[in-house]
Scaffold this active site. Structure first.
Site, PDB file in Angstrom:
ATOM      1  N   HIS A 196       1.439  -1.091  -0.159  1.00  0.00           N
ATOM      2  CA  HIS A 196      -0.109   0.143   0.029  1.00  0.00           C
ATOM      3  C   HIS A 196       1.002   1.288  -0.339  1.00  0.00           C
ATOM      4  CE1 HIS A 196       0.481   0.848   4.203  1.00  0.00           C
ATOM      5  NE2 HIS A 196       0.076  -0.177   4.809  1.00  0.00           N
ATOM      6  N   LYS A 200       0.646   5.634  -2.249  1.00  0.00           N
ATOM      7  CA  LYS A 200       0.855   6.422  -1.009  1.00  0.00           C
ATOM      8  C   LYS A 200       0.699   7.079  -1.755  1.00  0.00           C
ATOM      9  CE  LYS A 200       1.603   4.834   3.583  1.00  0.00           C
ATOM     10  NZ  LYS A 200       0.131   5.516   3.781  1.00  0.00           N
ATOM     11  N   HIS A 258       8.723  -2.399   2.272  1.00  0.00           N
ATOM     12  CA  HIS A 258       7.939  -1.190   2.104  1.00  0.00           C
ATOM     13  C   HIS A 258       8.673  -0.175   1.870  1.00  0.00           C
ATOM     14  CE1 HIS A 258       3.830  -1.330   4.160  1.00  0.00           C
ATOM     15  NE2 HIS A 258       3.918  -1.414   4.430  1.00  0.00           N
TER      16      HIS A 258
END
Length: 508
Positions: A196, A200, A258
Site C-alpha cells: 500500500h 500513497k 515498504h
C-alpha cells in the site's frame, strides 16, 4: 427490485472502470473493516465505481447478507476519516454487498461462491469479471488459490485477478515457493501483489517530481547526492498483536517491503513510457542492483533493536517482552536499520540508510536526500567555525504529505551570516484536504488491470535477496534485548552505523 442494479444511477457518470465483482476472503477481518470497505465507500461517494459492480465476502463466521451489511456499515462510519457518511451512498453500495460463509478448506464453499458470483453477474452486469482479494493470513494464500483453481473460478468467462497482501513469504526461499504455488492457478500477469505504500500520493509524486520536471533530475545521482535516509517511525507498540508480530519483526514487516519499494521508486531510471511493464522493469532493476551483504558485513551494516519499558509523559509503557502474547525472552526486532548500496552507474558509492521501528518518539515516514556540500566553503570565515547545514530534499510520506527543500540563505542585517531555510510544498494547501487513500488508488488499478503500482515476482525475489543475509546472521545471534527504551530513537548501535561513514540520523 431483485433485478435492479443499484449502480445504474442517473446521478452517476461512467468512471472508466470496467464492470467487475470483488470477492473478499477474510471479509470479517480487520483489513476489510478498516481499509477495503471504507475505500470502496469512498469510491462510491466519488462516483468512481463501475456501473456493473458487486462485492461478495467470505469468512468462517456465519452471517446473513443483512448482518454482513450492518457490520460493514459500522466499519465505514468508524474508519471514514475525512469523507462524509451519506445514507443514500451507503444504501447504493450496501445493496451490492453479499456474504457466503464457509471454511476455505471446504471445497463446497467455492461452489457456493461460484453460484453467488453467477447470480451477481446477471443482476449487476459484472461481465463475469472477478477480482479475488485475499485479506487473510498469508499462510492461507495457497489453500485459497488451490480452491479457486479446483472449482474453476480461477479461469473465465471474464477476467480473473488475484490480489494478495504482504508478506509475500518470510524469506527468499518461501517467496519463491509461494510464487510457484500461485502460478499453478493464475498467470503472473493476473497476480497483483499489493504494497500500500506504492499507492500513497507522495510515493507516486516522487516519480512526478523527478520525471515531470527538468530541474531536479540532473542532480539525481552520486555526483550530487551524498547519502539518503528513509525512515518509517511509529509511536505505537504492537497494539495487542504481539503474538503475530513476533513471527515477523521490523526487518521483514517494513524494510523488506515498504522501505525497499520506496527506495526503488526513488532510485529508478526514467521508464521509456508511462506503461506498467516499463515502470515495473525499472523498479525491479534497482532492487536487483542492491549489493548483497556478506555475512561478515552484516554487523557493520545492519542493526536490530527491541524496545523496553519506559515512562513517556505520565504513562508507563511496557516493553515488547511485556506485551500480551509475547515470549518474555523474545528475540524479535521491533527496530531495524540497514545500510544498502545500489551498484549501478547512477548510485555507486551512495549509502542508503533505511530504518523502521515501533515506540519511537514520533510517527513519521519520510525520505531525506542529503546533497554534497559546496565545493568551496566561501563563508567559513563568517560562520563562527560552525559547519554549514547540508542541503536537504525531504519527501514527507506520512502523516503530512509534501516536499521540503532546505538551503542556506543570508540572514537580514549587516554582515554575511547564513542560516538554513526551507521551501515547503504541502498537499493539503495546494490541492485541498481530501486526498485519495492508498487503497482507493490500488483497488481501482486492480479493477482497471493497471499493475504499475503492484509488485512483480522478480522484484519480490530481489528485495528478499537483499535482506536474506541479514536475517540469516540475526537468526544465529542472541541479542541483548531490550536495547532502547520506548519513546527514544532506537539503539545506540544505529547511530554508530552512520557515524562510521561520517553521517548522523536526521530525527524529524
Amino acid at each position: 427490485m431483485s433485478g435492479e442494479n443499484p449502480f445504474r444511477d442517473p446521478l452517476r457518470y461512467e468512471s472508466g472502470v470496467p464492470p467487475c465483482a470483488v470477492i473478499i476472503f477474510g471479509a470479517n477481518g480487520d483489513l476489510t473493516r478498516r481499509k477495503l470497505i471504507p475505500a470502496l465507500y469512498r469510491l462510491a461517494y466519488n462516483r468512481l465505481l463501475p456501473c456493473g459492480f458487486a462485492v461478495i465476502g467470505n469468512s468462517r463466521t456465519p452471517l446473513s447478507d443483512e448482518a454482513f451489511r450492518d457490520r460493514m456499515r459500522q466499519a465505514v462510519t468508524e474508519f471514514l476519516d475525512d469523507t462524509p457518511f451519506q445514507t443514500d451512498v451507503w444504501d447504493v453500495l450496501a445493496r451490492a454487498l453479499f456474504y457466503v460463509p464457509g471454511d476455505i478448506a471446504d471445497p463446497g464453499v467455492y461452489e457456493r461462491i461460484c453460484t453467488k458470483a453467477e447470480e451477481t453477474a446477471r443482476r449487476f452486469q459484472t461481465g463475469g469479471n472477478i477480482i479475488f482479494y485475499l485479506a487473510t493470513h498469508p499462510s492461507q494464500y495457497t489453500t485459497i488459490a488451490a480452491g479457486l483453481g479446483a472449482s474453476g473460478l480461477a479461469r473465465g468467462p471474464g477476467l480473473r485477478r488475484l490480489v494478495i497482501e504482504k508478506p509475500f513469504g518470510h524469506d527468499l526461499e518461501s517467496a519463491r515457493a509461494l510464487n510457484r504455488d500461485l502460478q499453478k492457478y493464475f498467470d503472473e500477469s493476473s497476480i497483483y501483489r499489493i504494497d500500500h505504500y506504492l499507492g500513497k500520493e507522495t510515493v507516486q509524486n516522487i516519480l512526478a517530481f523527478r520525471f515531470g520536471n527538468g530541474i531536479f533530475e540532473p542532480l539525481w545521482s552520486r555526483h550530487f547526492i551524498d547519502h539518503v535516509q528513509i525512515t518509517a517511525a511509529e509511536t505505537i507498540g504492537v497494539e495487542g498483536r504481539g503474538a503475530f508480530y513476533q513471527q515477523a519483526g521490523a526487518l521483514r514487516d517494513m524494510v523488506q517491503s515498504h522501505l525497499l519499494q520506496v527506495m526503488a521508486t526513488m532510485c529508478m531510471e526514467p521508464p521509456a513510457a508511462w506503461e506498467p511493464d516499463a515502470v515495473r522493469d525499472e523498479r525491479a532493476k534497482v532492487l536487483r542492483s542492491i549489493r548483497v551483504m556478506k555475512p561478515e558485513e552484516v554487523p557493520l551494516n545492519a542493526v536490530a533493536g527491541q524496545y523496553g519499558p519506559a515512562r513517556i509523559g505520565d504513562t508507563e509503557v511496557p516493553g515488547f517482552r511485556q506485551e500480551p502474547g509475547v515470549d518474555p525472552e523474545s528475540q524479535t526486532d521491533t527496530y531495524a536499520a540497514a545500510t544498502f548500496f545500489v551498484d549501478n552507474w547512477r548510485w555507486a558509492g551512495v549509502p542508503f540508510y533505511l530504518r523502521s521501528g515501533k515506540r519511537l518518539p514520533k510517527r513519521v515516514t519520510d525520505v531525506a536526500i542529503q546533497f554534497h556540500a559546496a565545493p568551496l566553503a566561501v563563508f567559513d570565515s563568517v560562520s563562527n567555525g560552525k559547519a554549514a547545514s547540508p542541503n536537504l530534499l525531504i519527501v514527507r510520506i506520512q502523516p503530512e504529505q509534501g516536499i521540503s527543500l532546505r538551503f542556506l540563505s543570508k540572514q537580514p542585517g549587516i554582515g554575511m551570516k547564513l542560516r538554513p531555510v526551507s521551501m515547503d510544498f504541502h498537499y493539503g494547501q495546494s490541492f485541498g484536504s481530501r486526498q485519495s487513500w492508498d487503497y482507493e488508488t490500488l483497488l481501482v488499478d486492480a479493477m482497471r488491470g493497471d499493475p504499475a503500482l503492484y509488485i512483480r515476482q522478480d522484484a519480490i525475489e530481489a528485495s528478499w535477496a537483499a535482506v536474506d543475509p541479514i536475517l540469516k546472521v540475526w537468526a544465529d545471534e542472541r541479542f541483548d534485548f531490550p536495547n532502547y527504551p520506548a519513546g527514544t530513537w532506537g539503539p545506540k548501535a544505529a547511530d554508530e552505523m552512520l557515524a562510521r561513514r561520517g553521517h548522523a540520523w536526521r530525527n524529524p
